[in-house]
Structures are given as C-alpha cells and as structure tokens.
Design a protein around this motif. Structure first.
Motif, mmCIF file in Angstrom:
data_model
loop_
_atom_site.group_PDB
_atom_site.id
_atom_site.type_symbol
_atom_site.label_atom_id
_atom_site.label_comp_id
_atom_site.label_asym_id
_atom_site.label_seq_id
_atom_site.Cartn_x
_atom_site.Cartn_y
_atom_site.Cartn_z
ATOM 1 N N LEU A 84 0.863 -1.192 0.000
ATOM 2 C CA LEU A 84 0.000 0.000 0.000
ATOM 3 C C LEU A 84 0.897 1.239 0.000
ATOM 4 O O LEU A 84 1.741 1.402 0.888
ATOM 5 C CB LEU A 84 -0.901 -0.009 1.238
ATOM 6 C CG LEU A 84 -1.834 -1.229 1.343
ATOM 7 C CD1 LEU A 84 -2.559 -1.248 2.690
ATOM 8 C CD2 LEU A 84 -2.832 -1.233 0.194
ATOM 9 N N ILE A 85 0.707 2.100 -0.990
ATOM 10 C CA ILE A 85 1.696 3.148 -1.260
ATOM 11 C C ILE A 85 1.874 4.116 -0.088
ATOM 12 O O ILE A 85 3.000 4.542 0.195
ATOM 13 C CB ILE A 85 1.385 3.895 -2.586
ATOM 14 C CG1 ILE A 85 2.536 4.818 -2.991
ATOM 15 C CG2 ILE A 85 0.080 4.651 -2.530
ATOM 16 C CD1 ILE A 85 3.815 4.110 -3.323
ATOM 17 N N GLY A 86 0.810 4.441 0.633
ATOM 18 C CA GLY A 86 0.935 5.387 1.749
ATOM 19 C C GLY A 86 1.902 4.874 2.797
ATOM 20 O O GLY A 86 2.820 5.590 3.237
ATOM 21 N N GLY A 87 1.731 3.634 3.190
ATOM 22 C CA GLY A 87 2.610 3.024 4.195
ATOM 23 C C GLY A 87 4.027 2.896 3.677
ATOM 24 O O GLY A 87 5.004 3.162 4.391
ATOM 25 N N LEU A 88 4.174 2.486 2.419
ATOM 26 C CA LEU A 88 5.511 2.316 1.829
ATOM 27 C C LEU A 88 6.282 3.638 1.860
ATOM 28 O O LEU A 88 7.470 3.667 2.211
ATOM 29 C CB LEU A 88 5.401 1.835 0.379
ATOM 30 C CG LEU A 88 4.898 0.406 0.162
ATOM 31 C CD1 LEU A 88 4.660 0.146 -1.329
ATOM 32 C CD2 LEU A 88 5.876 -0.618 0.725
ATOM 33 N N ILE A 89 5.589 4.734 1.521
ATOM 34 C CA ILE A 89 6.265 6.042 1.486
ATOM 35 C C ILE A 89 6.747 6.410 2.895
ATOM 36 O O ILE A 89 7.867 6.881 3.078
ATOM 37 C CB ILE A 89 5.337 7.133 0.888
ATOM 38 C CG1 ILE A 89 5.164 6.877 -0.611
ATOM 39 C CG2 ILE A 89 5.891 8.528 1.144
ATOM 40 C CD1 ILE A 89 4.151 7.792 -1.293
ATOM 41 N N VAL A 90 5.911 6.131 3.896
ATOM 42 C CA VAL A 90 6.312 6.442 5.286
ATOM 43 C C VAL A 90 7.620 5.723 5.630
ATOM 44 O O VAL A 90 8.582 6.329 6.112
ATOM 45 C CB VAL A 90 5.197 6.032 6.283
ATOM 46 C CG1 VAL A 90 5.694 6.135 7.723
ATOM 47 C CG2 VAL A 90 3.953 6.899 6.087
ATOM 48 N N GLY A 91 7.689 4.429 5.350
ATOM 49 C CA GLY A 91 8.876 3.643 5.713
ATOM 50 C C GLY A 91 10.098 4.044 4.914
ATOM 51 O O GLY A 91 11.197 4.202 5.470
#
Ligand code: KG4
Ligand code: ZN
Length: 351
Positions: A84-91
């Motif tokens: 999921l792109i939102g979570g990936l960007i955070v990490g």
C-alpha cells in the motif's frame, strides 16, 4: 555487518536489527488490529497514518533493545514495494532520512523477496531452492537462485491464496483477522462434507502446471454458504475444513508439479521452502512437508512470527543486498507494484 530493517507495507509497523550471523538482535512488530478491526479489513489511509505515528518510536525502541546506536548500523533497509503506497512512502522516507543524516547505505527491499529469503535467516537454506510464496497478495512458485535472482515458474491467474482465506473467513462471519480463526475452527470440521473445486488440477495445458487459480473455489464456497439458512458452528467448521483442504490440495499439487519441472530442467535444489502469511497455516505445512519428502528434499518453513509481515525479514533481505554491494540511491521511490522479475532493474548492483 548489522542492518536495521523497517516494514510498513500493509498493517504491521515493524522494525528489527539483524546481523550477518543470522541473529535477530531486536525486533518489534506493532499490528494495526484495533485500527482496522471495525472495518473488517485494512483501510489504506488509516494504515498510513498509523505507520507515521508509530514508526519513529518503534525504531528508537528497537535500537535501544539491541543496545546499539545508528553509528553501529551498517545499512538501513525499508520495504519499498509492493504494498500500500501510503505506508511504503512512510517507511522509505524515514529510512532514507536516517541513511542521509548518518551517512549509511540505504537498501530498498522488495517485500516478496524478503518473504522468500526468510528461510535463509531462520534455517540457513542454501541457494538454489524452490519457494512457494503464499501471501495476501501473491501466490507463486519460484526458484530462488540468489538474493536478486528469482525465477518465477508460475503465478496465480486471479486471486492470491491469502486473499481467498480472508474472503472465506469473512463469508463465515469470522472476526478479522479471519485466516488464523478459519484455521482454528477447521480443526473441528469435516473436510469431506463439501466437495469444493480444485481449479487447474487436471488441466491438460503443460504451461499451466505451476499456475494457480482460486476464483472458482471462492465462488463455490459462496454458493454453498448461501444455501445454508442459518450457519451453525458445525457448518462454519465444515465449510472451513473443506475450503482449507481444497486450497492445500491446489498448493500441494502445484508444488509437486514444480518439483517435476525442476527435475526435467535439471535444476538442482537444496530444499522446498514456503513463505508468506499463508505459510503460518499448520495444515498446509503438513501437506507440503509430505510433498517435499516424496521428492527427497528437506522442507523448511520459517517460525510463525517470521511468516507474517515483520521487520526482521526486511533487515535480513537488506543485509543480503548489502553483502552484494547492491545498495540503492536516495532517489529510489516506493512503488506499489514491483514484480520479482524486475528485482535487478532498480538500484545499483556494483559487483
Ligand atoms: O505475508 P502477509 O502477512 O502479508 C502480505 O504480504 O500479504 O500475508 C497475509 C496473508 C493474509 O491474507 C492471511 O489470510 C494469510 O496471510 N494468513 C493465513 C494464516 N495467517 C495469515 N492464511 C492461512 N492460515 C493462516 N493461519
Ligand atoms: Zn507479506
């Protein structure tokens, strides 16, 4: 060599510190169960916000438990896709910031590769090995030849096995997360009561020997359930057991086919391994063990806490990349789609 790993691709916020002797120095996994429970599944926006809130504290607590500072870490790894792109960007942004400030290599880890390399962390499995990767979004048979070389023999043509578990659990009104509960109630069930289809099992096309299909099974389960007026606890257990047996038949037969294909191709193998969230299923493990033994190969399944999403597998996959000199530039972007076939494309392999 010591690597910090960060996982934020779905509904677990996790960090771990792992070293080259395969020791997990510290590992924290925070599930977002409460955040998503009332919706019956993962809500991407809520997930991304929860990752953002929890990650900094989880990383510092992980380092504290490992008794290490960032100056002791040799590389910083984060899941960069798929997910999921939102979570990936955070990490990824968090890991890149740490890498930039502390002048450490950044390692963009493919989430599927991390699942697939986990049996090397847990059991020191040598390349090449046959991997059955079964998670919420993927179902593939793969010959793993190196940390960056995954030869895909076959994939699912429609749904993933984990997704099928999740949807069936929901149909049976089992609370989220449904798959482990489905496995639990199936223990009291009659696997013979419903004869669900095993799509592709006897398909004549040799190109589909290692492929999967679950949509016909899903439909058959839905139809059977809709014909029962009021689901009793026994009905739920029987549907669960019959469903689980059908999935295991599909996965076991495809794995057996893949082993036959490898033999034909004279592809040596050291082991059969299963990885991904569905690998937590004990019934499935038993069935795969029998297939592996029939082909004279050891069977390896990581411990349950390393099957579902976790930071240790990300740290380990990052460490495997770092050993190859395959760290990534700081303009590497998180990507929701990142097939294993493309593993060698992004990043900078230096040797
Ligand atoms: O690898 P994972 O944690 O996340 C993804 O990368 O997708 O896999 C999640 C999947 C879920 O779809 C869930 O249905 C499945 O793993 N799963 C199980 C069990 N525990 C988790 N499937 C069958 N039996 C289980 N005990
Ligand atoms: Zn996963």
């Amino acid at each position: 060599m010591i690597v910090l790993g960060i996982e934020t691709s779905c509904d677990e916020t996790s960090a771990a510190v792992v070293d080259a002797t395969r020791t997990i120095r510290a590992h924290i996994v925070a599930t977002q169960l409460e955040e998503h429970q009332r919706y019956g599944g993962v809500v991407p926006e809520i997930g991304a916000r929860a990752h953002l809130e929890k990650l900094p504290q989880i990383v510092s607590e992980t380092l504290r438990q490992a008794n290490l500072g960032l100056e002791d870490i040799d590389g910083i790894a984060a899941t960069a896709g798929p997910g999921l792109i939102g979570g990936l960007i955070v990490g990824v942004v968090f890991a890149k910031s740490l890498a930039l400030v502390h002048k450490k290599p950044f390692l963009a880890v493919n989430h599927l590769a991390a699942h697939g390399l986990t049996p090397r962390l847990s059991d020191n499995v040598e390349f090449p090995y046959l991997l059955l990767l079964v998670s919420g979004g993927h179902c593939q048979l793969i010959v793993v030849k190196s940390p960056l070389h995954f030869q895909v023999l076959g994939s699912t043509m429609d749904d993933a096995a984990g997704e099928c578990f999740d949807k069936t659990a929901r149909l049976l009104n089992l609370p989220y997360p449904g798959a482990p509960r489905l496995e639990a109630v199936a223990r009291q069930g009659d696997a013979e009561r419903f004869r669900f289809p095993r799509p592709l099992l006897h398909h004549p096309d040799p190109n589909l020997k290692c492929s999967f299909s679950f949509s016909g099974l899903k439909t058959a389960v839905r139809q059977s359930v809709s014909q029962i007026d009021q689901l009793s606890a026994q009905d739920i257990s029987d549907v669960a057991a019959s469903f689980q047996a059908a999935v295991a038949d599909i996965l076991a037969s495809r794995t057996s086919n893949a082993l036959a294909v490898c033999k034909e191709l004279q592809q040596p193998l050291t082991a059969v391994v299963v990885a991904g969230g569905v690998a937590a299923n004990q019934y499935l493990r038993g069935r795969l063990q029998a297939v592996s033994e029939a082909h004279g190969l050891p069977f390896v399944a990581p411990p349950l806490n390393l099957c579902t999403d976790n930071g240790a597998m990300i740290a380990w996959a990052g460490l495997e990349k770092l050993r190859l000199g395959a760290d990534d530039p700081l303009d590497f972007r998180a990507t929701p789609r990142w097939p294993l076939q493309d593993l060698q494309l992004p990043g900078t392999v230096r040797n």
